[in-house]
Scaffold this active site. Structure first.
Site, PDB file in Angstrom:
ATOM      1  N   ILE A 172      -2.873   3.513 -11.662  1.00  0.00           N
ATOM      2  CA  ILE A 172      -3.316   2.135 -11.482  1.00  0.00           C
ATOM      3  C   ILE A 172      -2.185   1.230 -11.969  1.00  0.00           C
ATOM      4  CG2 ILE A 172      -5.797   2.574 -11.611  1.00  0.00           C
ATOM      5  CD1 ILE A 172      -5.794   1.764 -14.512  1.00  0.00           C
ATOM      6  N   ASP A 173      -2.228  -0.023 -11.559  1.00  0.00           N
ATOM      7  CA  ASP A 173      -1.151  -0.948 -11.879  1.00  0.00           C
ATOM      8  C   ASP A 173      -0.985  -1.129 -13.388  1.00  0.00           C
ATOM      9  OD1 ASP A 173      -0.972  -1.264  -9.170  1.00  0.00           O
ATOM     10  OD2 ASP A 173      -1.945  -3.225  -9.126  1.00  0.00           O
ATOM     11  N   LYS A 174       0.206  -1.510 -13.775  1.00  0.00           N
ATOM     12  CA  LYS A 174       0.532  -1.754 -15.185  1.00  0.00           C
ATOM     13  C   LYS A 174      -0.461  -2.719 -15.819  1.00  0.00           C
ATOM     14  CE  LYS A 174       3.984  -4.144 -18.008  1.00  0.00           C
ATOM     15  NZ  LYS A 174       5.263  -4.881 -18.006  1.00  0.00           N
ATOM     16  N   ARG A 275      -6.100  -6.141  -4.779  1.00  0.00           N
ATOM     17  CA  ARG A 275      -5.356  -7.388  -4.961  1.00  0.00           C
ATOM     18  C   ARG A 275      -4.940  -7.990  -3.623  1.00  0.00           C
ATOM     19  NH1 ARG A 275      -0.761  -5.661  -9.091  1.00  0.00           N
ATOM     20  NH2 ARG A 275      -0.289  -7.915  -9.045  1.00  0.00           N
TER      21      ARG A 275
END
Length: 380
Positions: A172-174, A275
């Site tokens: 998953i994204d930072k 997103r």
């Protein structure tokens, strides 16, 4: 026999998509595939099973790792994924590809505290905080989730055979918080990765997005790929001419007027899927700088409202997205495992401010109706 190309043999990671791509995103759930090994069978090559052919040439790789790579579609023969039983023929071009670049530096275990809500002999779940990079990349060789996992899982099969991924099955994204499943052995990794590839994993996210929705629930379908103008951003190709098929189901949890709390369930797992899908539909995630959510998109022109939004951004200096629930079939027991996580404190704090704001607005509206207006009484 033809000579092997001087490409370091790295450990096997299973991708969610076996298509060979020319890019990868270190933060996203799905990166592209990178070539780690290649060889062309010589003209006198006798028919030989693919797994035996590779074992003879990849001395540093165990049979289990090679088998896992083949089963997951990481081994391409003449550009197409092939099975172990495939018989290698003269001049066949064979590649081993993985969804991360070849390492330039050695990774080191780091004693970084982890929030682990579940763990057994085959897997564990980590509740990743926002701000932690999952996989090492350029400028992020230390302090990542992989560094922490190498320490936590030190001495196990998955760290001895796969230092590059330390059991990672997905990412998953930072700046997205929430649950990740980690495999502790090759068998668990292969079986979990197959579920991701088949899109049978249950993944539920909670997001705060700009704007209000006309409907209470819906589905967003749109191919996602790299933006042709900004390579750091993903893009929805409306005509389906490019990108990968992506489906996001959403449901409204709470309406705040100018922003909405939604639940998102992923049917596919593309880089930045929620997103970019939400932004495409006119509802960028709250404070998502990459997709335009870090400015006031809905609301009033009052200075007090502007200050309120800035206070919210300060409380949660990242996109308002949390991977809340994760469900899958346990790779050993065959039983369904479903875990849920609480929203992190920064997310809770922002929602509390919006609760306070909407209550103040409702009070103001009631005061207008009774002509008892006191603008100074509004506090949020």
């Amino acid at each position: 026999m033809s000579e092997l190309q001087p490409i370091p043999v790295s450990d096997i990671e299973l991708p969610e998509n076996p298509e060979l791509e020319t890019y990868a995103d270190e933060e996203g759930e799905e990166g592209g595939l990178y070539e780690h090994f290649n060889v062309t069978a010589d003209k006198g090559q006798s028919l030989l099973r693919l797994d035996k052919f590779l074992k003879a040439r990849m001395e540093r790789s165990s049979r289990n790792r090679i088998q896992a790579a083949i089963d997951s579609g990481n081994v391409l023969v003449n550009g197409a994924p092939s099975k172990s039983s495939y018989k290698v023929k003269p001049l066949d071009y064979i590649q081993v590809v993985m969804p991360y670049p070849r390492r330039d530096v050695s990774l080191i275990p780091q004693d970084i505290p982890l929030d682990i809500p579940y763990e057994d002999d085959d897997l564990l779940l980590v509740n990743k905080p926002a701000g932690m990079v999952v996989h090492p990349g350029v400028g992020n060789h230390y302090g990542t989730l992989v560094n922490a996992l190498l320490y936590h899982l030190g001495g196990t099969e998955v760290t001895e055979n796969a230092e590059d991924r330390a059991g990672l099955v997905h990412r998953i994204d930072k700046d997205t918080s929430g649950l990740l499943v980690i495999a502790k052995n090759e068998e668990a990794h292969a079986r979990l990765a197959k579920q991701f590839f088949d899109h049978s994993i249950y993944r539920r996210y909670v997001a705060l997005v700009w704007g209000n929705f006309e409907e209470d629930e819906g589905t967003i379908v749109g191919n996602i790929g790299r933006s042709p103008r900004e390579r750091q951003k993903m893009y929805v190709f409306e005509d389906g001419s490019d990108g990968k098929h992506a489906v996001t189901h959403y449901k409204v949890l709470r309406r705040y007027g100018y922003v909405t709390l939604v639940e998102c369930r992923l049917e596919t797992g593309r880089t930045h899927q929620i997103r970019v899908h939400m932004s495409w539909k006119g509802h960028p995630l709250f404070n998502d700088a990459r997709y335009g959510g870090d400015r006031i998109l809905k609301g009033t022109t009052f200075a007090k409202y502007k200050q309120f939004i800035e206070n919210c951004f300060d409380l949660m200096p990242r996109q308002a997205l949390h991977a809340k629930a994760l469900g899958f079939i346990h790779p050993r027991t065959g039983k369904e495992l479903l875990l849920d996580s609480e929203l992190p404190e920064d997310f809770k704090a922002v929602l509390q401010k919006w609760d306070t704001y909407t209550s103040a607005v409702d009070t103001f509206a009631a005061s207008v109706e009774t002509e008892e207006v006191d603008l100074q009484s509004l506090k949020f």
